[in-house]
Write a protein that holds these residues in place. Sequence first.
Motif, PDB file in Angstrom:
ATOM      1  N   PRO A 157      35.748  82.735   5.911  1.00  0.00           N
ATOM      2  CA  PRO A 157      36.295  82.104   7.023  1.00  0.00           C
ATOM      3  C   PRO A 157      35.365  80.850   7.057  1.00  0.00           C
ATOM      4  N   ALA A 158      34.294  80.486   6.659  1.00  0.00           N
ATOM      5  CA  ALA A 158      33.417  79.495   6.501  1.00  0.00           C
ATOM      6  C   ALA A 158      34.515  78.256   5.653  1.00  0.00           C
ATOM      7  N   GLY A 159      34.960  78.710   4.709  1.00  0.00           N
ATOM      8  CA  GLY A 159      35.624  77.781   3.767  1.00  0.00           C
ATOM      9  C   GLY A 159      36.861  77.439   4.412  1.00  0.00           C
ATOM     10  N   LEU A 160      37.603  78.220   4.802  1.00  0.00           N
ATOM     11  CA  LEU A 160      38.915  78.084   5.678  1.00  0.00           C
ATOM     12  C   LEU A 160      38.560  76.953   6.927  1.00  0.00           C
ATOM     13  N   GLN A 161      37.640  77.277   7.514  1.00  0.00           N
ATOM     14  CA  GLN A 161      37.396  76.500   8.823  1.00  0.00           C
ATOM     15  C   GLN A 161      37.294  75.237   8.325  1.00  0.00           C
ATOM     16  N   ILE A 162      36.342  74.827   7.508  1.00  0.00           N
ATOM     17  CA  ILE A 162      36.072  73.637   7.076  1.00  0.00           C
ATOM     18  C   ILE A 162      37.014  72.816   6.391  1.00  0.00           C
ATOM     19  N   SER A 163      37.846  73.490   5.740  1.00  0.00           N
ATOM     20  CA  SER A 163      38.851  72.868   4.652  1.00  0.00           C
ATOM     21  C   SER A 163      39.986  72.249   5.768  1.00  0.00           C
ATOM     22  N   SER A 164      39.966  72.493   7.063  1.00  0.00           N
ATOM     23  CA  SER A 164      40.824  71.715   8.038  1.00  0.00           C
ATOM     24  C   SER A 164      40.297  70.258   8.381  1.00  0.00           C
ATOM     25  N   TYR A 165      38.890  70.351   8.099  1.00  0.00           N
ATOM     26  CA  TYR A 165      38.174  69.135   8.401  1.00  0.00           C
ATOM     27  C   TYR A 165      37.902  67.974   7.421  1.00  0.00           C
ATOM     28  N   TRP A 166      37.715  68.698   6.031  1.00  0.00           N
ATOM     29  CA  TRP A 166      37.384  68.170   4.849  1.00  0.00           C
ATOM     30  C   TRP A 166      38.492  67.232   4.194  1.00  0.00           C
ATOM     31  N   ASN A 167      38.104  66.084   3.644  1.00  0.00           N
ATOM     32  CA  ASN A 167      38.929  65.106   3.303  1.00  0.00           C
ATOM     33  C   ASN A 167      38.609  64.812   1.622  1.00  0.00           C
ATOM     34  N   PRO A 168      39.451  64.701   0.899  1.00  0.00           N
ATOM     35  CA  PRO A 168      38.969  64.675  -0.615  1.00  0.00           C
ATOM     36  C   PRO A 168      38.017  63.582  -0.685  1.00  0.00           C
ATOM     37  N   GLY A 169      36.962  63.728  -1.529  1.00  0.00           N
ATOM     38  CA  GLY A 169      35.764  62.772  -1.945  1.00  0.00           C
ATOM     39  C   GLY A 169      34.572  63.012  -0.892  1.00  0.00           C
ATOM     40  N   GLN A 170      34.923  63.796   0.115  1.00  0.00           N
ATOM     41  CA  GLN A 170      33.769  64.354   0.919  1.00  0.00           C
ATOM     42  C   GLN A 170      32.735  65.382   0.434  1.00  0.00           C
ATOM     43  N   PRO A 171      31.732  65.475   0.461  1.00  0.00           N
ATOM     44  CA  PRO A 171      30.836  66.333   0.215  1.00  0.00           C
ATOM     45  C   PRO A 171      30.842  67.469   1.242  1.00  0.00           C
ATOM     46  N   LEU A 172      30.622  68.850   1.113  1.00  0.00           N
ATOM     47  CA  LEU A 172      30.150  69.719   2.205  1.00  0.00           C
ATOM     48  C   LEU A 172      28.629  69.764   2.400  1.00  0.00           C
ATOM     49  N   ARG A 173      28.430  70.197   3.488  1.00  0.00           N
ATOM     50  CA  ARG A 173      26.730  70.540   3.581  1.00  0.00           C
ATOM     51  C   ARG A 173      26.650  71.846   4.037  1.00  0.00           C
ATOM     52  N   ILE A 174      26.119  72.663   3.225  1.00  0.00           N
ATOM     53  CA  ILE A 174      25.890  73.912   3.257  1.00  0.00           C
ATOM     54  C   ILE A 174      24.551  74.605   3.399  1.00  0.00           C
ATOM     55  N   ASP A 175      24.232  75.291   4.613  1.00  0.00           N
ATOM     56  CA  ASP A 175      22.860  75.872   4.883  1.00  0.00           C
ATOM     57  C   ASP A 175      23.260  77.353   4.487  1.00  0.00           C
ATOM     58  N   LEU A 176      22.781  77.786   3.217  1.00  0.00           N
ATOM     59  CA  LEU A 176      22.950  79.242   2.881  1.00  0.00           C
ATOM     60  C   LEU A 176      21.937  80.179   3.543  1.00  0.00           C
ATOM     61  N   HIS A 177      20.841  79.744   4.320  1.00  0.00           N
ATOM     62  CA  HIS A 177      20.199  80.576   5.158  1.00  0.00           C
ATOM     63  C   HIS A 177      20.048  79.935   6.631  1.00  0.00           C
ATOM     64  N   PRO A 178      20.981  79.852   7.267  1.00  0.00           N
ATOM     65  CA  PRO A 178      20.827  79.226   8.561  1.00  0.00           C
ATOM     66  C   PRO A 178      19.754  80.085   9.759  1.00  0.00           C
ATOM     67  N   GLN A 179      19.533  81.146   9.269  1.00  0.00           N
ATOM     68  CA  GLN A 179      18.753  82.061  10.487  1.00  0.00           C
ATOM     69  C   GLN A 179      17.461  81.731  10.570  1.00  0.00           C
ATOM     70  N   ALA A 180      16.703  81.017   9.434  1.00  0.00           N
ATOM     71  CA  ALA A 180      15.200  80.839   9.505  1.00  0.00           C
ATOM     72  C   ALA A 180      15.119  80.026   8.199  1.00  0.00           C
ATOM     73  N   ARG A 181      14.041  79.337   8.440  1.00  0.00           N
ATOM     74  CA  ARG A 181      13.544  78.524   7.256  1.00  0.00           C
ATOM     75  C   ARG A 181      13.008  79.387   6.219  1.00  0.00           C
ATOM     76  N   LEU A 182      13.375  79.006   4.935  1.00  0.00           N
ATOM     77  CA  LEU A 182      13.025  80.010   3.836  1.00  0.00           C
ATOM     78  C   LEU A 182      11.558  79.368   3.072  1.00  0.00           C
ATOM     79  N   ASP A 183      11.160  77.920   3.516  1.00  0.00           N
ATOM     80  CA  ASP A 183      10.138  77.782   2.853  1.00  0.00           C
ATOM     81  C   ASP A 183       8.896  78.265   3.415  1.00  0.00           C
ATOM     82  N   ALA A 184       9.071  78.429   4.922  1.00  0.00           N
ATOM     83  CA  ALA A 184       7.905  79.234   5.685  1.00  0.00           C
ATOM     84  C   ALA A 184       7.676  80.631   5.123  1.00  0.00           C
TER      85      ALA A 184
END
Length: 416
Positions: A256-283
Amino acid sequence: MSLVFDVAIVGAGAAGLFCAGIAGQRGLRVLLLDHAPKVAEKIRISGGGRCNFTNRDLDPRQPQRHFLSDNPAFCRSALARYTPADFIALLQRHGVAWQEKHKGQLFCTRSAQDLIDLLLRECAAGGVTHWQPCRVLHVAYSDHSAHAEGVAALPYTLQTERGSVTCRSLVVATGGLPVPKIGASDWGLRLAQRFGLALVEPRPALVPLTFEAAGWAPYAHLAGLALPVRVATGSKKQAMAFDEDLLFTHRGLSGPAGLQISSYWNPGQPLRIDLHPQARLDAALQTAKAAGGRKLLPKALAQHLPQRLCDTWTQHRPDWQRPLSDCSDKALAQLAESLHHWTPSPSGDEGWAKAEVMRGGVDTRQLSSQSLESSQPGLYFIGEVVDVTGWLGGYNFQWAWASAHACALALPCGPR
């Protein structure tokens, strides 16, 4: 001799079937044509065979929030006038069972065939003439207002594989370009251009994103792994983000994440992905380090992320492969930063064969938002062929129902 109809509808998918049934029940003489051998094949295969036919979360006050278009406000009128509740009521009248799943998504309980049968019953109730398979070979338009005898002329003549047809109105419901193996065609787009209508460039949407093989090699073995993420692309007013599950594939990113963002992604743009959005991993890692123990960092990280991902990610640097207690605070902070701010740059997508919908299509600035009639008199465009693209989760089917409903109610019964 041509057969005479009030309206010919080309395309027997979701929008075409729905429009035909409503128009027929209004008393119009309706011809529905489709070149494919099977009716509504996209309905049949969608949603794992149970068709995600609408979404409860669509807000009638701001329906365009779940859609993208070069003319964003265009879809508001039709979507506000025919809502998910209206379509649910239709299913209930026909006794079609449905159920709600993740994020307002509604599916047929038994099979998508129940929905196809409903639409066919609606067409039968309206006395719709249904020719399928039947190709339209040529469309001609005459702007003469009357025959010599004074009888109102019918402006459209269609040459089909089953003979000649004349009609007052022509509705194009031919869908988009995805999944060519089930009959996707650019016929509607070519017809629009023939009548001088502009197109917004068609491109695959709701489609898996791909990467160059060499750059993706470190992640290719993660194929099949899924996890909840926050994914974003674009900047400023063009920025868009989704909180969904991301699926790693052999060639890139889907789910779902890849499909949803594909509609807004344009060639040459990077994606910005938080692989653990629930909480900060450093803490979390600092807390685990303070607790002591000789657990390796990848094992400690696996308390928060899938082990396969942790093993892959920590291979990037030697100081991420040590016991947690031996890792510097700086190394832990850098590891967390890399997981919270991953910026991969796709090289492309899986194309029309794997796309769920088409972005772009007939430019809506040439269509009436009330009726879907184009600037070419008597020519209407509905559904996916129009430059209105919904989010994943039933929104595109709701656009099919709403645009078809608006068009069907606007079609003229008498002479123009």
